[in-house]
Design an enzyme around this catalytic site. Structure first.
Site, PDB file in Angstrom:
ATOM      1  N   LYS A  60       6.894   2.969  -4.007  1.00 10.65           N
ATOM      2  CA  LYS A  60       6.635   1.925  -4.620  1.00 10.65           C
ATOM      3  C   LYS A  60       7.227   1.781  -6.157  1.00 10.65           C
ATOM      4  CE  LYS A  60       3.355   0.418  -1.155  1.00 10.65           C
ATOM      5  NZ  LYS A  60       1.980   0.848  -0.840  1.00 10.65           N
TER       6      LYS A  60
ATOM      7  N   GLN B 235      -4.013   1.696  -3.013  1.00 14.83           N
ATOM      8  CA  GLN B 235      -3.333   2.219  -1.658  1.00 14.83           C
ATOM      9  C   GLN B 235      -4.357   2.371  -0.643  1.00 14.83           C
ATOM     10  OE1 GLN B 235      -0.046   2.501  -1.117  1.00 14.83           O
ATOM     11  NE2 GLN B 235      -0.335   3.364   1.019  1.00 14.83           N
TER      12      GLN B 235
ATOM     13  N   ASP C  36      -1.139  -7.582  -2.992  1.00 10.14           N
ATOM     14  CA  ASP C  36      -1.400  -7.248  -1.458  1.00 10.14           C
ATOM     15  C   ASP C  36      -1.789  -8.329  -0.537  1.00 10.14           C
ATOM     16  OD1 ASP C  36      -0.487  -4.660  -0.435  1.00 10.14           O
ATOM     17  OD2 ASP C  36      -2.251  -3.664  -1.361  1.00 10.14           O
TER      18      ASP C  36
HETATM   19  N1  GUN Z   1      -1.355   1.671   3.059  1.00  8.47           N
HETATM   20  C1  GUN Z   1      -0.415   1.646   3.945  1.00  8.47           C
HETATM   21  N2  GUN Z   1       0.503   0.134   3.510  1.00  8.47           N
HETATM   22  C2  GUN Z   1      -0.191  -0.492   2.832  1.00  8.47           C
HETATM   23  C3  GUN Z   1      -0.106  -1.544   2.015  1.00  8.47           C
HETATM   24  O1  GUN Z   1       0.938  -2.376   2.285  1.00  8.47           O
HETATM   25  N3  GUN Z   1      -0.785  -1.919   0.797  1.00  8.47           N
HETATM   26  C4  GUN Z   1      -1.753  -0.941   0.577  1.00  8.47           C
HETATM   27  N4  GUN Z   1      -2.565  -1.356  -0.383  1.00  8.47           N
HETATM   28  N5  GUN Z   1      -2.235   0.133   1.342  1.00  8.47           N
HETATM   29  C5  GUN Z   1      -1.314   0.393   2.341  1.00  8.47           C
END
Ligand code: GUN
Length: 297
Positions: free
Chosen positions: A54, A98, A121
């Site tokens: 990311k 995350q 998100d």
């Molecule tokens: N863990 C796995 N996929 C995601 C996501 O899209 N966002 C977040 N915050 N955590 C994740």
């Protein structure tokens, strides 16, 4: 029939290029780059990889990336203080914590502490509520990415039968909401659904998000269905191999004999998630700067 392979990787690349170019336009108008803060607690290896990807993708899209890696034993008060600081930081347009969090931290209360206007998100209850009543907010990245692939492929979804298999807050429920908003007839199926194969067989559109390797076979699918496979499952390694193969929730090869179009795993939905995260971050930046969000986003 041999299904068309829906190339999510190529679509995501184009979206990332579009967002990267638009981020430069934003910077010219706002006098600053868009910024995404990513918070990772603990040392889960998969999360480390995601957060690294990311960060790189954010920089490549001409945005600032602020990474906060905290130890596994970080307490809720310290984490909430960090989020409070990011909520008030004008250089930060989007905040992503995350998941999964270590067991001692309560996911809902942490997510609720993120400003809904920075919740790229789309996990905050305010954004879930906005989606549910048709107000603009932030939509979770994976289902929004699936929707982009579906509309690119099918155009108008009005009146189509859509079956979403899986009812998570992150994928299944928002996916169903988006399909409903697009005037599809929507069923959410799940582990307690009676005669699941017969329900899936009604579908013009199948979105599979259950986490069961190769669960959906060709006998479950209507001729000509469009299949979006959100599952990412690692099979046990074959003898002599270190890692098992990645497969989706749909048995790709046999499903391809029946479906009109299908996303592969890997290379289908997966790459869309980060691309949409960047898109959501840029949208957040325009809104936070009180500028109109360009229509192409
Ligand atoms: N863990 C796995 N996929 C995601 C996501 O899209 N966002 C977040 N915050 N955590 C994740």
């Amino acid at each position: 029939m041999t299904a068309t392979r829906i190339d999510g990787k190529a679509f995501a690349l184009k979206l990332r290029e579009l967002v990267g170019a638009s981020a430069l336009e934003f910077a010219a108008a706002a006098g600053r780059k868009p910024g995404l803060a990513v918070v990772l607690i603990g040392d889960d290896p998969a999360s480390q990889v995601y957060v690294g990807s990311k960060g790189k993708a954010t920089l490549a899209a001409n945005m600032n990336s602020f990474e906060h890696r905290l130890p596994d034993d970080t307490n809720a008060a310290d984490l909430l203080a960090l989020i409070e600081r990011l909520n008030g930081d004008d250089a930060v347009d989007g905040i992503l914590v995350q998941l999964p969090l270590p067991a001692h931290l309560d996911e809902q209360s942490i997510i609720s502490s993120i400003s809904p206007d920075k919740d790229v998100d789309g996990f905050h209850v305010i954004n879930a509520g906005r989606l549910s009543v048709g107000q603009s907010g932030f939509v979770p990245c994976t289902p929004l990415g699936c929707m982009m692939l579906l509309t690119d492929r099918l155009g108008d979804l009005s009146g189509l039968e859509a079956v979403v298999v899986g009812r998570s807050n992150i994928v299944g429920k928002p996916m169903a909401q988006l399909l409903l908003d697009a005037n599809a007839t929507v069923t959410i199926a799940h582990s307690r659904t009676k005669d699941l194969p017969a329900v899936v067989k009604r579908a013009d559109i199948v979105v599979a998000a259950v986490g069961r390797p190769n669960m959906i076979g060709k006998d479950w699918l209507k001729d000509g269905a469009t299949v979006i496979d959100v599952g990412i499952n690692r099979l046990p390694p074959e003898p002599g191999k270190e890692k098992g193969k990645l497969v989706g929730d749909v048995a790709f090869d046999e499903a391809s004999e029946v479906a009109a179009a299908i996303t592969p795993v890997p290379g289908g939905v997966g790459p869309m998630t980060i691309a949409v995260l960047l898109r959501n971050t840029l949208v957040a930046a325009y809104r936070n700067a009180d500028l109109n969000v360009p229509a192409h986003l």
